[in-house]
Write an enzyme that holds these catalytic residues in place. Structure first.
Site, PDB file in Angstrom:
ATOM      1  N   GLY A 178       0.851  -1.186   0.000  1.00  0.00           N
ATOM      2  CA  GLY A 178       0.000   0.000   0.000  1.00  0.00           C
ATOM      3  C   GLY A 178       0.884   1.232   0.000  1.00  0.00           C
ATOM      4  O   GLY A 178       2.004   1.187   0.521  1.00  0.00           O
ATOM      5  N   LEU A 223       6.484   1.706   4.543  1.00  0.00           N
ATOM      6  CA  LEU A 223       7.630   2.082   3.706  1.00  0.00           C
ATOM      7  C   LEU A 223       8.266   3.390   4.179  1.00  0.00           C
ATOM      8  O   LEU A 223       9.430   3.649   3.902  1.00  0.00           O
ATOM      9  CB  LEU A 223       7.209   2.188   2.238  1.00  0.00           C
ATOM     10  N   GLU A 253      -3.361   3.140   5.248  1.00  0.00           N
ATOM     11  CA  GLU A 253      -3.159   4.160   4.199  1.00  0.00           C
ATOM     12  C   GLU A 253      -4.038   5.377   4.453  1.00  0.00           C
ATOM     13  O   GLU A 253      -3.617   6.513   4.232  1.00  0.00           O
ATOM     14  CB  GLU A 253      -3.447   3.575   2.809  1.00  0.00           C
ATOM     15  N   HIS A 264      -2.363   7.700   6.725  1.00  0.00           N
ATOM     16  CA  HIS A 264      -1.364   8.564   6.083  1.00  0.00           C
ATOM     17  C   HIS A 264      -2.016   9.848   5.575  1.00  0.00           C
ATOM     18  O   HIS A 264      -1.464  10.943   5.721  1.00  0.00           O
ATOM     19  CB  HIS A 264      -0.708   7.848   4.891  1.00  0.00           C
TER      20      HIS A 264
HETATM   21 ZN    ZN Z   1       2.672   3.464   5.798  1.00  0.00          ZN
END
Ligand code: ZN
Length: 181
Positions: free
Chosen positions: A46, A97, A139, A142
């Site tokens: 993702g 990430l 996500e 975020h």
């Molecule tokens: Zn993340």
């Protein structure tokens, strides 16, 4: 298509709520292609737009590489809204990430209903559970400026402090490009 350096913990764009997308234009489609390529290059499942430095309310998910999800259809969610979260909470270990090499247990609702625009500007509503729900919630976080450390208790957060400092100082070994400090 291009691989974009991924923003990491400490980059201010990850702390801001992203702007709603007004319309799906060629630029956005190009952004989305870059996001998929960047995510796959980093073996992610993702990726949110602010992780590639874009102030836009969009994320992409592709679970195909995960065992049991080989038939998963990659999805783009534009201006997503969480419509419903289950009362049931589950604890799952997450990575990100933008937090290279960090793993932490995170409690989140087990299932979720999300409303979003697809790339044809059509509204869709999806109900998701298990891993898909987990990635949507991660996500979505975020896009509202939140990350894993904001979703764990103070004890766990304390334990993560050194690793978070190292990430923001780029003292990490990873095999995908990240932003410079
Ligand atoms: Zn993340």
């Amino acid at each position: 298509m291009s691989i974009i350096p991924i923003t990491v913990y400490g980059d201010s764009i990850l702390r801001k709520k992203t702007q709603k997308v007004q319309y799906v234009d060629d630029e956005l489609i190009q952004n989305i292609r870059d996001m998929f390529q960047t995510m796959r290059n980093a073996s992610g499942i993702g990726l949110a737009a602010n992780q590639v430095g874009l102030d836009k309310s969009v994320f992409v998910i592709d679970l195909q590489e995960v065992e049991g999800y080989e038939k998963f259809k990659p999805v783009v969610m534009i201006n997503p809204e969480i419509v419903l979260e289950s009362d049931e909470i589950v604890t799952i270990e997450e990575g990100c990430l933008s937090l290279p090499n960090l793993r932490s247990d995170v409690d989140r609702p087990a299932s979720v209903k999300v409303k979003f625009l697809n790339t044809d500007e059509q509204e869709e509503i999806i109900e998701a559970d298990e891993l898909f729900a987990r990635v949507i919630l991660h996500e979505y976080d975020h896009l509202i400026g939140k990350m894993i450390p904001d979703r764990v208790n103070e004890n766990i957060k304390k334990k993560l402090q050194k690793q978070l400092r190292d990430i923001s100082d780029r003292k990490v070994e990873i095999d995908y490009p990240i932003t410079e400090k």
